[in-house]
Enzyme design. Structure first.
Site, mmCIF file in Angstrom:
data_model
loop_
_atom_site.group_PDB
_atom_site.id
_atom_site.type_symbol
_atom_site.label_atom_id
_atom_site.label_comp_id
_atom_site.label_asym_id
_atom_site.label_seq_id
_atom_site.Cartn_x
_atom_site.Cartn_y
_atom_site.Cartn_z
ATOM 1 N N GLU A 1 -46.392 26.242 -18.491
ATOM 2 C CA GLU A 1 -47.593 25.896 -17.364
ATOM 3 C C GLU A 1 -47.843 24.548 -17.411
ATOM 4 O O GLU A 1 -47.587 23.574 -18.643
ATOM 5 C CB GLU A 1 -48.778 26.702 -17.852
ATOM 6 C CG GLU A 1 -49.926 26.251 -16.837
ATOM 7 C CD GLU A 1 -51.375 26.906 -17.386
ATOM 8 O OE1 GLU A 1 -52.455 26.662 -16.903
ATOM 9 O OE2 GLU A 1 -51.312 27.667 -18.342
ATOM 10 N N GLU B 1 -54.178 33.755 -26.289
ATOM 11 C CA GLU B 1 -52.969 32.998 -25.952
ATOM 12 C C GLU B 1 -52.569 31.940 -27.309
ATOM 13 O O GLU B 1 -53.230 31.676 -28.073
ATOM 14 C CB GLU B 1 -53.253 31.805 -24.866
ATOM 15 C CG GLU B 1 -53.922 32.388 -23.569
ATOM 16 C CD GLU B 1 -54.392 31.542 -22.422
ATOM 17 O OE1 GLU B 1 -54.013 30.333 -22.492
ATOM 18 O OE2 GLU B 1 -55.286 31.932 -21.847
#
Length: 478
Positions: free
Chosen positions: A393, A282
């Site tokens: 997120e 990520e």
């Protein structure tokens, strides 16, 4: 670290003409057309504890030499403990368990903070909207960086640059005049043969739930996060074999309403199931008061091989990611950032699997290689990814008994469009032949669409793009 500026074209809403590179900006600035579709693109305070002041006005006059000497001995014996206690903002007399915990914290700091050959204080001189973030950037010899503490990497030799995916726009930029992180605004850089590492402090670790969980994401992982406390607004592709991903990510500084929450915008390269064998790589930017102690957007990376259970971490807070660049500090604050209805800035990121050695490389901007994740640390990602995901997120802790007001992206819903909503643009994936391709069969997920939503589109300028985000708590998101 390429940033480009384009001028407006009155006849074609999707035409972009290249302008001069903007000096000292790694990100990109963009302007909209009348339809809200982006038309032109041009390519974060320190709080020091105050010590109490003491005067001698209330101290009685000492009349005898023996009592004066006794008092001196007493003060000299307790002064170090008093001073240390004041500096650490703790009580004067700590319980045994507190002292034991501090010893463990300092032992962990000695493990992850490597001896530097040079230290740089983060401070922005060129962005009037940015305050010093207080970071200390240590220039650590490359072979001493945390990655090589990993048992599987102790005999590893850093590799030469890999072959980049075909189809990438090879824009030439004047990298000497580019800046995208606050610490580098001073003009100082780390010497060749070293890597810049943000120094971890005692306070950083004490904000975590435990030393063991410091620098790690919570364990709960669900693709639909409706019950996990994590909420998303993302697009993703799956069903094929993927060897990388690329996107430009709009940078904002969303408000985070609770110390134990965060807001991030990133891309995920994923393999395995959403169980205990999940592998992810990520990268993106995040605002995390718990991890960094402030509300600045920061460039970050993450990896795990067991669904965030015991492996992996943010940035260089554990061994794993091997950094090869002496100008990029992972975890450092990003500057400048976007503002509502004003100039917009974004960062370009690419993650891909080197066809020759199989390692997963990270690139920032136009050709700046940050480093790589060795393939032998992974199980499923050792071969390829089965899903690529892009988006935002947040963590919703419901600490006040209702939905959080932590913002995602700009803090505004997707339908507001350019200069108001946050965006991702030029979304691509890397195929088996090391070529960049547009996304196919795109899926959307906004698991709390009344709080954060997403809208995707395509254009000649931005390719596949989407707007996303929201304010969190509102009349439709109680």
């Amino acid at each position: 670290m390429g940033m480009k500026r384009y001028s407006e074209h009155s006849n074609d809403p999707f035409f972009v003409a290249a302008h001069n590179n903007r000096r000292r900006q790694q990100q990109q600035c963009t302007q909209p057309d009348n339809n809200g579709v982006p038309e032109e693109t041009c390519a974060q305070q320190n709080h020091s504890p105050k010590l109490a002041s003491f005067t001698s006005q209330n101290v009685p006059l000492l009349t005898t030499i023996p009592s004066f000497v006794a008092l001196l001995l007493l003060v000299s014996s307790i002064a170090p403990a008093m001073c240390h206690s004041l500096q650490g903002n703790h009580t004067f007399f700590r319980p045994h368990h507190e002292l034991l915990n501090l010893r463990r914290v300092r032992a962990h700091l000695n493990k992850i903070n490597k001896p530097p050959v040079k230290t740089i204080q983060a401070c922005s001189f060129f962005d009037p909207d940015t305050s010093p973030d207080g970071d200390l950037i240590d220039c650590v010899l490359s072979h001493l960086q945390p990655a090589f503490d990993h048992p599987m990497l102790r005999n590893h030799t850093a590799l030469d640059p890999p072959e980049r995916p075909r189809g990438k726009n090879q824009t030439k930029v004047d990298r000497e005049n580019e800046s995208f992180q606050v610490w580098s605004d001073s003009g100082e850089t780390c010497p060749e043969g070293t890597v810049p590492i943000r120094r971890t402090t005692e306070e950083d670790i004490l904000r975590a739930s435990s030393i063991r969980r410091f620098g790690r994401k919570p364990r709960t992982v669900r693709r639909d996060s409706s019950g996990s406390g994590h909420e998303h607004a993302v697009v993703f592709v799956n069903g094929e074999q993927y060897y990388g991903a690329r996107a430009s990510i709009n940078v904002w500084a969303p408000s985070v309403s609770d110390e134990f929450e965060f807001s991030l915008s990133q891309m995920w390269v994923i393999a395995g199931s959403f169980g205990k064998d999940l592998n992810t790589i990520e990268a993106g930017w995040q605002v995390s008061p718990q991890l960094y102690g402030d509300n600045y957007p920061r460039f970050f990376t993450y990896w795990t091989t067991d669904a965030y259970q015991t492996t992996g971490c943010y940035n260089l807070l554990c061994s794993g990611f091997i950094q090869t660049n002496n100008r990029v500090a992972i975890g450092a604050a990003i500057s400048p950032r976007s503002a509502y209805n004003r100039r917009q800035f974004d960062i370009s990121l690419m993650i891909w699997k080197d066809p020759k050695h199989g390692h997963w490389w990270l690139e920032f901007g136009s050709g700046v290689l940050v480093g790589y994740w060795p393939a032998n640390m992974f199980s499923h990602l050792r071969s390829h990814a089965s899903m690529v995901q892009f988006g935002g997120e947040i963590v919703n802790s419901r600490s006040r008994g209702y939905h959080t007001a932590t913002q995602m992206g700009s803090g505004h819903f997707a339908e507001e469009g350019f200069r108001k909503s946050a965006y991702f643009r030029n979304l691509q994936v890397v195929d088996w032949d090391n070529s960049l391709l547009p996304l196919r069969n795109i899926h959307h997920l906004a698991d709390h669409s009344n709080c954060y939503n997403i809208r995707q589109g395509t254009s000649n300028v931005w390719g596949t793009y989407f707007y996303y985000g929201g304010p969190g708590r509102n009349v439709r998101c109680p």
